[in-house]
Design a protein around this motif. Structure first.
Motif, short mmCIF file in Angstrom:
data_model
loop_
_atom_site.label_atom_id
_atom_site.label_comp_id
_atom_site.label_asym_id
_atom_site.label_seq_id
_atom_site.Cartn_x
_atom_site.Cartn_y
_atom_site.Cartn_z
N HIS A 51 2.94 -2.98 -15.17
CA HIS A 51 2.07 -2.15 -14.33
C HIS A 51 2.81 -1.76 -13.07
N ARG A 52 2.65 -0.53 -12.66
CA ARG A 52 3.24 -0.04 -11.40
C ARG A 52 2.22 -0.30 -10.29
N VAL A 53 2.57 -1.17 -9.35
CA VAL A 53 1.67 -1.55 -8.26
C VAL A 53 2.24 -1.01 -6.95
N VAL A 54 1.42 -0.24 -6.23
CA VAL A 54 1.83 0.33 -4.95
C VAL A 54 0.98 -0.31 -3.85
N PHE A 55 1.66 -0.96 -2.89
CA PHE A 55 1.01 -1.55 -1.73
C PHE A 55 1.23 -0.60 -0.56
N GLU A 56 0.16 -0.30 0.19
CA GLU A 56 0.30 0.59 1.35
C GLU A 56 -0.44 0.01 2.54
N VAL A 57 0.17 0.16 3.72
CA VAL A 57 -0.47 -0.22 4.98
C VAL A 57 -0.28 0.97 5.91
N GLY A 58 -1.39 1.44 6.48
CA GLY A 58 -1.36 2.59 7.38
C GLY A 58 -1.21 2.17 8.83
N GLY A 59 -1.20 3.15 9.69
CA GLY A 59 -1.06 2.90 11.12
C GLY A 59 0.29 3.37 11.60
N THR A 60 0.62 3.05 12.83
CA THR A 60 1.92 3.41 13.39
C THR A 60 2.47 2.23 14.17
N GLY A 61 3.79 2.19 14.25
CA GLY A 61 4.46 1.16 15.04
C GLY A 61 4.81 -0.07 14.24
N PRO A 62 5.34 -1.08 14.93
CA PRO A 62 5.75 -2.32 14.25
C PRO A 62 4.55 -3.19 13.90
N SER A 63 4.68 -3.91 12.81
CA SER A 63 3.62 -4.82 12.38
C SER A 63 4.21 -5.83 11.41
N LYS A 94 -7.26 -4.23 15.61
CA LYS A 94 -8.03 -4.31 14.37
C LYS A 94 -7.04 -4.40 13.22
N ALA A 95 -7.54 -4.77 12.05
CA ALA A 95 -6.69 -4.82 10.87
C ALA A 95 -6.22 -3.41 10.53
N ALA A 96 -4.95 -3.30 10.17
CA ALA A 96 -4.42 -2.00 9.75
C ALA A 96 -5.05 -1.63 8.41
N PRO A 97 -5.20 -0.34 8.13
CA PRO A 97 -5.74 0.06 6.83
C PRO A 97 -4.76 -0.31 5.72
N CYS A 98 -5.29 -0.78 4.58
CA CYS A 98 -4.44 -1.11 3.45
C CYS A 98 -5.07 -0.63 2.15
N THR A 99 -4.22 -0.38 1.16
CA THR A 99 -4.69 -0.02 -0.18
C THR A 99 -3.73 -0.63 -1.21
N ILE A 100 -4.25 -0.82 -2.41
CA ILE A 100 -3.44 -1.19 -3.57
C ILE A 100 -3.79 -0.21 -4.67
N THR A 101 -2.75 0.38 -5.26
CA THR A 101 -2.92 1.31 -6.36
C THR A 101 -2.19 0.74 -7.57
N VAL A 102 -2.85 0.72 -8.72
CA VAL A 102 -2.25 0.21 -9.96
C VAL A 102 -2.22 1.34 -10.97
N ASP A 103 -1.05 1.68 -11.43
CA ASP A 103 -0.86 2.75 -12.42
C ASP A 103 -1.57 4.03 -12.00
N GLY A 104 -1.50 4.37 -10.71
CA GLY A 104 -2.07 5.61 -10.20
C GLY A 104 -3.54 5.55 -9.82
N LYS A 105 -4.20 4.42 -10.03
CA LYS A 105 -5.62 4.28 -9.70
C LYS A 105 -5.80 3.31 -8.53
N LYS A 106 -6.50 3.76 -7.46
CA LYS A 106 -6.75 2.88 -6.32
C LYS A 106 -7.72 1.79 -6.75
N VAL A 107 -7.30 0.52 -6.57
CA VAL A 107 -8.12 -0.61 -7.01
C VAL A 107 -8.61 -1.47 -5.86
N ALA A 108 -8.04 -1.30 -4.65
CA ALA A 108 -8.48 -2.10 -3.51
C ALA A 108 -8.17 -1.34 -2.22
N ASP A 109 -9.08 -1.46 -1.24
CA ASP A 109 -8.82 -0.98 0.11
C ASP A 109 -9.71 -1.72 1.09
#
Length: 153
Positions: A58-70, A122-137
């Motif tokens: 499975h192709r798993v993409v982890f993303e965290v939004g925002g700007t700057g160091p973290s 606050k917590a930075a925005p995050c998402t997990i996408t598996v095989d092109g489908k967003k499964v968590a945010d």
């Protein structure tokens, strides 16, 4: 005196357990499958090699939004914790094999904090996408919980 003797006995017992529980694996070769690659599972002794359950990737993409160091922690194939610059994306291929196909494998991303519009953290925005489908945010950081998902087939 009795406390000192009990402490010494406990330390000796712990040392004996630690040294006796290891195995000598320096000469052992890692398990290899039919294709010879590490991590591939061979069938159990006395069984056909056809009994090996093929893995599913499975192709798993982890993303965290925002700007700057973290700081970001994510769990895919292994655990990772590092300093990053936001926005941040990491892609991994996670291979499910054997029992993992039924029970699953947890994947997650724990974002660090970012400054909100009001100046508070606050917590930075995050998402997990598996095989092109967003499964968590985490609802654009509105939820303090990390993004997590259990990969199954």
């Amino acid at each position: 005196m009795r406390k000192t003797a009990m402490l010494a006995l406990g330390l000796l017992a712990a040392a004996a357990l630690l040294t006796g529980c290891g195995s000598d694996t320096k000469d052992a070769a890692p398990a290899r499958g039919a294709n010879g690659s590490p991590g591939a599972f061979a069938s159990a002794p006395g069984k056909d090699s056809d009994a090996v359950v093929k893995g599913i990737a499975h192709r798993v993409v982890f993303e965290v939004g925002g700007t700057g160091p973290s700081r970001v922690m994510w769990v895919g194939n292994t655990n990772h914790f590092e300093q990053v610059t936001l926005p941040w994306t990491k892609t991994e291929t996670v291979q499910l094999e054997d029992a993992q196909l039924k029970v699953g494998v947890p994947v997650s991303v724990v974002p660090g904090s970012v400054e909100a519009g009001d100046g508070k953290l606050k917590a930075a925005p995050c998402t997990i996408t598996v095989d092109g489908k967003k499964v968590a945010d985490n609802n654009d950081g509105a939820s303090p919980k990390p993004c997590s998902y259990t990969l199954k087939d």
